[in-house]
Design an enzyme around this catalytic site. Structure first.
Site, mmCIF file in Angstrom:
data_model
loop_
_atom_site.group_PDB
_atom_site.id
_atom_site.type_symbol
_atom_site.label_atom_id
_atom_site.label_comp_id
_atom_site.label_asym_id
_atom_site.label_seq_id
_atom_site.Cartn_x
_atom_site.Cartn_y
_atom_site.Cartn_z
ATOM 1 C CD GLU A 301 64.036 73.077 67.944
ATOM 2 O OE1 GLU A 301 63.525 74.210 67.996
ATOM 3 O OE2 GLU A 301 63.726 72.159 68.725
ATOM 4 N N PRO A 597 70.854 80.452 66.957
ATOM 5 C CG PRO A 597 70.692 82.740 67.368
ATOM 6 C CD PRO A 597 71.691 81.663 67.080
ATOM 7 C CG HIS A 598 66.744 77.709 65.150
ATOM 8 N ND1 HIS A 598 65.768 76.926 65.680
ATOM 9 C CD2 HIS A 598 67.914 77.064 65.416
ATOM 10 C CE1 HIS A 598 66.292 75.842 66.217
ATOM 11 N NE2 HIS A 598 67.601 75.905 66.087
ATOM 12 C CB ALA A 599 61.857 81.259 66.250
#
Length: 685
Positions: A301, A597-599
């Site tokens: 991820e 970073p990510h969501a």
């Protein structure tokens, strides 16, 4: 008599129907003169007159129908007789199997008999084998009392035997060296061992199929004498679950053949575990497997931006993979992936992401994982990420026969479905017995009795060459399913008229064009949309240089701010980025000095994009190995796969010192984007 290479070329021409001269020259590392000479040898051996000879015309081998039919019978006959074509490599493998059985006495006469060779040839092959084995610290010895025998690390000897078995199990060269060995010499009746193992699998409800089942039955038969005699190694027994079906299966199998030594029972148990899997997440081994899978998925991820939930089908698919892979890797059992080269070449983006994810994951297992295992893991992800779209009007049905494993079979099904939109491709387990009669033709990766029982037209293919040889496949499959009529027009009548007005090559081209048009709809003939490149996701307005950040939260927010400004994400998406790091820890730091970073897409991703932030002074995220972070890449992903090609580029760039130097020295955002575009051009070349 034909030599090894000539036999393999003949097999490719006749069985696999590979007729492109440049491809065969490259595959077998030949010059054109050498290749022409080999064709002459084949003709001298088999052709009775000029009409039956192979001919080279415009870099294509012309193959008379009579020649093809006769040679197919020639190769298929070896499935049913006691003799076979024995190449030099096969002779050495036969000798290895003989010596590794650990018999008390192996005279030279036995070696001569097993390879059907003279004394001088047998001694020569023994010397070649001796040199090969010595590189792995395994040695062939001889004395009057024992004859020829083999010594070395016991686990390494067993590893080598199983590795060779796998090589022959995956091979589709028309010769069954394993069956030949058992016909010549075996300590126990291999057929009886095979039947008994299958009975035990049913009794204990264990699932081992195809090549993995053959690996177990063949390997157990060949190694049985060693399992009865040798035990000079120790195996960690902390993950053994004696209440499990796998252990009960192993105990009954071993006791039935007189294997009572503790370490050898454990060895067979770990072997069985490496070949099978269960869906029970509550058993003892799940305490080992779940943390491994969790570590990998967290790293995956971080690198890809793809989150796999524990209740998804993909999670269970990966659990099954890790479940068997853990035992193969940790207890030194070989694995052979026939699709390795294809995955590395044609899906190198996802393969690189998987490789980096394993590097970032914690545990001894990930430090020992092989490229073959990585390719299998890539296949599972690839099949899961790809939506198989099928035409509502299917003209033909094809059965795929591939004993190389569930993942490989599913991958081949996906590739063929992508290439031939008007054909429905099935695996044996996906059809009821009654439906098998409705199959139009068969695509197989092996030539064996299984094909014969269906009595359908077939072609044999290399699983790892399906994509590269798509034009040849179109031709061969088209010839198998040539339509009789189409929209009220009789195709045969048209072709008969055309034939009298064009050359043979032109006729074949026209025939193939008609067939291709008939089996593919206009919609499905459109080229697949290419995944966006990194330069399409990182635009100058999304790059921020010399960011002054007091902490990691500020670094993430300032890097992601252009994503909000230019409508790529909502502000809630950026807040989710930060909250994710707080909840799950600094896993977004994927390598030295770099954070990604990510969501989740549903948190507010609106367009596919990547922002870049270069900090004036590095900040700590809390990652001991890779802090402090100076370079931040903010990812906005809309699904699980569209951004993977771009991410694979980024992974490659992050291995280049020049890229970091550019990030530090660039005066404008355009310099960074231009460098990425130049890199993409170099990457294609």
């Amino acid at each position: 008599m034909l030599d090894d290479k000539t036999i393999k070329i003949l097999y490719d021409i006749v069985i696999k129907e590979i007729h492109q001269v440049p491809y065969l020259i490259e595959k077998f590392s030949l010059s054109r003169r050498q290749f022409a000479y080999i064709i002459e040898k084949i003709n001298a051996e088999f052709a009775n007159d000029d009409e039956e000879k192979l001919k080279i015309e415009n870099d294509v081998i012309s193959t008379p129908l009579g020649f093809l039919d006769a040679r197919r019978k020639y190769f298929k006959s070896y499935l049913h007789q006691d003799s076979m074509i024995i190449t030099g490599q096969n002779r050495q493998d036969l000798l290895l199997f003989l010596l590794c059985q650990g018999k008390d006495y192996n005279p030279l006469d036995d070696a001569m008999e097993i390879i059907e060779s003279s004394r001088s040839t047998t001694l020569s092959e023994l010397n070649i084998l001796k040199d090969r084995l010595s590189r792995r610290s395994i040695f062939i010895r001889y004395n009057r009392d024992r004859g020829y025998y083999i010594v070395g690390d016991e686990q390494e000897i067993r590893y080598l035997v199983i590795e060779k078995i796998l090589h022959h199990v995956h091979s589709a060269n028309g010769v069954d060296i394993i069956s030949f060995f058992f016909k010549k010499r075996s300590t126990e009746d291999h057929g009886e061992i095979e039947r008994f193992i299958q009975q035990l699998l049913e009794k204990y409800d264990l699932q081992i199929f195809g090549d993995r089942l053959r690996e177990l039955t063949v390997g157990f038969s060949i190694l049985l004498p060693r399992l009865l005699k040798f035990e000079n190694f120790l195996l960690d027994d902390r993950v053994i679950d004696q209440s499990s079906s796998s252990y009960k299966f192993t105990r009954e199998l071993c006791s039935s053949y007189g294997i009572y030594q503790y370490n050898n029972i454990n060895y067979v148990y770990y072997w069985v575990k490496g070949l099978s899997s269960t869906s029970d997440l509550s058993n003892k081994e799940s305490k080992v497997i779940v943390p491994l899978l969790t570590s990998f998925l967290r790293s995956f991820e971080a690198v890809s931006g793809v989150r796999v939930s524990t209740d998804s089908p993909l999670y269970m698919t990966l659990y099954h993979h890790f479940q068997s892979s853990y035992y193969r890797v940790m207890f030194k059992f070989p694995i052979v992936n026939p699709l390795l080269e294809m995955i590395q070449d044609d899906y190198f983006g996802l393969y690189n992401i998987v490789a980096l994810s394993t590097n970032l994951s914690s545990g001894t297992y990930f430090k020992q994982i092989s490229k073959d295992e990585l390719a299998f893991l890539t296949i599972h992800l690839l099949v899961s990420f790809t939506e198989l779209q099928k035409n509502s009007s299917v003209y033909r049905r094809c059965l795929i026969i591939c004993p190389h494993g569930v993942g490989t079979s599913a991958f081949i099904q996906k590739e063929l479905s992508k290439l031939f939109k008007g054909i429905d491709f099935y695996l044996p387990g996906q059809l009821e017995e009654d439906d098998l009669s409705k199959i139009d033709f068969i695509v197989s990766t092996v030539l064996d009795e299984t094909i014969e029982k269906y009595d359908k037209p077939y072609i044999v293919v290399d699983p790892y060459m399906i994509y590269k040889r798509s034009k040849d496949l179109e031709k061969n499959i088209g010839q198998l399913i040539q339509p009789k009529s189409w929209d009220g027009i009789n195709i045969e009548d048209i072709l008969s008229i055309v034939r009298s007005h064009v050359s043979l090559n032109q006729f074949l081209d026209i025939q193939q064009s008609l067939i291709k048009y008939q089996i593919q709809s206009d919609e499905m003939n459109k080229e697949m949309e290419e995944l966006p490149l990194l330069s399409q996701l990182i635009t100058p307005n999304l790059v921020t240089l010399q960011i002054q950040a007091s902490d990691w939260e500020s670094a993430v927010y300032q890097t992601a701010l252009p994503l909000i400004t230019y409508g790529k994400v909502t502000e809630s998406y950026v807040n989710e980025m930060i909250q994710t790091v707080k909840d799950l820890g600094p896993y977004v730091v994927i390598t030295k000095s770099v954070a990604l970073p990510h969501a989740r897409p549903e948190a507010g991703a609106k367009e596919l994009a990547i922002s870049v932030g270069v900090l004036q002074s590095p900040v700590n995220f809390g990652n001991r190995e890779n802090d402090p972070v100076k370079y931040v890449f903010g990812l906005s992903a809309l699904d699980s796969h569209t951004h993977l090609e771009a991410m694979s580029e980024l992974v490659e760039l992050l291995e280049e010192d020049k890229f970091y130097h550019l990030l530090d020295s660039a005066g404008t955002a355009e310099e960074i984007v231009d460098y990425i575009k130049e890199y993409e051009q170099r990457r294609v070349l």
